[in-house]
Design a protein around this motif. Structure first.
Motif, PDB file in Angstrom:
ATOM      1  N   ALA A 121      33.883 -48.660  59.445  1.00 17.99           N
ATOM      2  CA  ALA A 121      35.216 -48.108  59.195  1.00 17.99           C
ATOM      3  C   ALA A 121      36.182 -48.646  60.243  1.00 17.99           C
ATOM      4  N   GLU A 122      37.457 -48.677  59.885  1.00 15.98           N
ATOM      5  CA  GLU A 122      38.504 -49.116  60.802  1.00 15.98           C
ATOM      6  C   GLU A 122      39.380 -47.922  61.163  1.00 15.98           C
ATOM      7  N   VAL A 123      39.678 -47.790  62.444  1.00 20.10           N
ATOM      8  CA  VAL A 123      40.530 -46.705  62.916  1.00 20.10           C
ATOM      9  C   VAL A 123      41.980 -47.090  62.664  1.00 20.10           C
ATOM     10  N   LEU A 124      42.699 -46.240  61.901  1.00 22.38           N
ATOM     11  CA  LEU A 124      44.098 -46.497  61.561  1.00 22.38           C
ATOM     12  C   LEU A 124      45.071 -45.705  62.423  1.00 22.38           C
ATOM     13  N   GLU A 125      44.721 -44.445  62.715  1.00 24.19           N
ATOM     14  CA  GLU A 125      45.562 -43.566  63.529  1.00 24.19           C
ATOM     15  C   GLU A 125      44.658 -42.706  64.391  1.00 24.19           C
ATOM     16  N   VAL A 126      45.165 -42.332  65.576  1.00 25.15           N
ATOM     17  CA  VAL A 126      44.398 -41.474  66.479  1.00 25.15           C
ATOM     18  C   VAL A 126      45.266 -40.294  66.891  1.00 25.15           C
ATOM     19  N   GLY A 127      44.748 -39.093  66.691  1.00 19.48           N
ATOM     20  CA  GLY A 127      45.420 -37.873  67.122  1.00 19.48           C
ATOM     21  C   GLY A 127      44.635 -37.228  68.250  1.00 19.48           C
ATOM     22  N   GLU A 128      45.006 -36.004  68.592  1.00 21.23           N
ATOM     23  CA  GLU A 128      44.343 -35.324  69.704  1.00 21.23           C
ATOM     24  C   GLU A 128      42.869 -35.021  69.412  1.00 21.23           C
ATOM     25  N   ASN A 129      42.573 -34.460  68.264  1.00 14.97           N
ATOM     26  CA  ASN A 129      41.194 -34.106  67.923  1.00 14.97           C
ATOM     27  C   ASN A 129      40.752 -34.659  66.578  1.00 14.97           C
ATOM     28  N   GLU A 130      41.489 -35.644  66.080  1.00 14.14           N
ATOM     29  CA  GLU A 130      41.125 -36.258  64.812  1.00 14.14           C
ATOM     30  C   GLU A 130      41.657 -37.686  64.750  1.00 14.14           C
ATOM     31  N   ALA A 131      41.151 -38.402  63.768  1.00 14.43           N
ATOM     32  CA  ALA A 131      41.602 -39.777  63.554  1.00 14.43           C
ATOM     33  C   ALA A 131      41.630 -40.040  62.062  1.00 14.43           C
ATOM     34  N   VAL A 132      42.442 -41.001  61.676  1.00 13.20           N
ATOM     35  CA  VAL A 132      42.469 -41.466  60.291  1.00 13.20           C
ATOM     36  C   VAL A 132      41.756 -42.809  60.292  1.00 13.20           C
ATOM     37  N   ILE A 133      40.760 -42.909  59.413  1.00 13.86           N
ATOM     38  CA  ILE A 133      39.992 -44.151  59.312  1.00 13.86           C
ATOM     39  C   ILE A 133      40.075 -44.688  57.893  1.00 13.86           C
ATOM     40  N   ARG A 134      39.833 -45.983  57.763  1.00 13.38           N
ATOM     41  CA  ARG A 134      39.716 -46.596  56.439  1.00 13.38           C
ATOM     42  C   ARG A 134      38.242 -46.910  56.257  1.00 13.38           C
ATOM     43  N   ILE A 135      37.683 -46.294  55.221  1.00 13.49           N
ATOM     44  CA  ILE A 135      36.260 -46.475  54.941  1.00 13.49           C
ATOM     45  C   ILE A 135      36.119 -46.780  53.451  1.00 13.49           C
ATOM     46  N   ALA A 136      35.489 -47.877  53.148  1.00 14.30           N
ATOM     47  CA  ALA A 136      35.321 -48.321  51.755  1.00 14.30           C
ATOM     48  C   ALA A 136      36.663 -48.378  51.021  1.00 14.30           C
ATOM     49  N   GLY A 137      37.709 -48.832  51.717  1.00 15.30           N
ATOM     50  CA  GLY A 137      39.021 -49.002  51.105  1.00 15.30           C
ATOM     51  C   GLY A 137      39.861 -47.742  51.004  1.00 15.30           C
ATOM     52  N   GLU A 138      39.323 -46.582  51.411  1.00 14.29           N
ATOM     53  CA  GLU A 138      40.065 -45.330  51.320  1.00 14.29           C
ATOM     54  C   GLU A 138      40.335 -44.751  52.704  1.00 14.29           C
ATOM     55  N   LYS A 139      41.489 -44.093  52.835  1.00 13.12           N
ATOM     56  CA  LYS A 139      41.823 -43.415  54.090  1.00 13.12           C
ATOM     57  C   LYS A 139      41.122 -42.066  54.121  1.00 13.12           C
ATOM     58  N   ARG A 140      40.652 -41.708  55.305  1.00 12.41           N
ATOM     59  CA  ARG A 140      39.967 -40.432  55.485  1.00 12.41           C
ATOM     60  C   ARG A 140      40.259 -39.907  56.881  1.00 12.41           C
ATOM     61  N   THR A 141      40.544 -38.617  56.989  1.00 16.32           N
ATOM     62  CA  THR A 141      40.752 -37.995  58.296  1.00 16.32           C
ATOM     63  C   THR A 141      39.431 -37.412  58.762  1.00 16.32           C
ATOM     64  N   VAL A 142      39.050 -37.738  59.991  1.00 16.06           N
ATOM     65  CA  VAL A 142      37.796 -37.257  60.568  1.00 16.06           C
ATOM     66  C   VAL A 142      38.076 -36.573  61.902  1.00 16.06           C
ATOM     67  N   LYS A 143      37.219 -35.643  62.261  1.00 11.38           N
ATOM     68  CA  LYS A 143      37.332 -34.963  63.543  1.00 11.38           C
ATOM     69  C   LYS A 143      36.739 -35.836  64.635  1.00 11.38           C
ATOM     70  N   THR A 144      37.426 -35.906  65.765  1.00 12.99           N
ATOM     71  CA  THR A 144      36.900 -36.661  66.902  1.00 12.99           C
ATOM     72  C   THR A 144      36.408 -35.740  68.009  1.00 12.99           C
ATOM     73  N   LEU A 145      36.547 -34.434  67.811  1.00  9.69           N
ATOM     74  CA  LEU A 145      36.008 -33.425  68.714  1.00  9.69           C
ATOM     75  C   LEU A 145      34.903 -32.734  67.940  1.00  9.69           C
ATOM     76  N   ALA A 146      33.660 -32.944  68.343  1.00  8.68           N
ATOM     77  CA  ALA A 146      32.526 -32.535  67.532  1.00  8.68           C
ATOM     78  C   ALA A 146      31.757 -31.347  68.089  1.00  8.68           C
ATOM     79  N   LYS A 147      30.911 -30.809  67.241  1.00  6.21           N
ATOM     80  CA  LYS A 147      30.020 -29.717  67.623  1.00  6.21           C
ATOM     81  C   LYS A 147      28.702 -30.238  68.172  1.00  6.21           C
TER      82      LYS A 147
END
Length: 123
Positions: free
Chosen positions: A65-91
């Motif tokens: 995946a490619e990182v498109l945007e980075v926020g405080e506790n999440e990021a927007v990535i491009r995975i398989a051609g689609e944008k997806r928001t993921v958490k970067t602060l994990a359990k």
């Protein structure tokens, strides 16, 4: 003089290790960086991210995946051609230790991409 130099080196090493160990549950990402993410899809409950390829905590293959945007506790990535928001602060984080090459985090317990158990983290 040698004792002062040795004390300074020990202090710097201690601070460096403390900084690395301070937030094992947060994945530091940069825009444009290539990482691996769980291939579950948009509604992925585990949000597993890693710096190396392997299996997700749910057992699926990780996908580049490619990182498109980075926020405080999440990021927007491009995975398989689609944008997806993921958490970067994990359990959970890979239990490899401070020098872990996986740099893997997840919202679910399970196995890291290297096969070790993910460990619960505190925030």
């Amino acid at each position: 003089m040698k004792k002062a130099l040795l004390a300074a080196i020990v202090m710097v090493m201690t601070l460096a290790l403390a900084a690395v160990a301070a937030e094992p549950s947060r994945m530091a990402l940069e825009v444009g960086e290539q990482i691996y993410a769980c291939g579950c899809g948009v509604n992925c409950p585990c949000d597993t991210l890693a710096k190396r390829d392997g299996k997700c905590t749910c057992g699926r293959d990780m996908v580049r995946a490619e990182v498109l945007e980075v926020g405080e506790n999440e990021a927007v990535i491009r995975i398989a051609g689609e944008k997806r928001t993921v958490k970067t602060l994990a359990k959970y984080a890979c239990a490899c230790g401070p020098a872990c090459p996986c740099v893997a985090i997840s919202q679910n317990s399970g196995k890291c991409v290297c096969g070790r158990d993910m460990a619960a983290v505190t925030h």
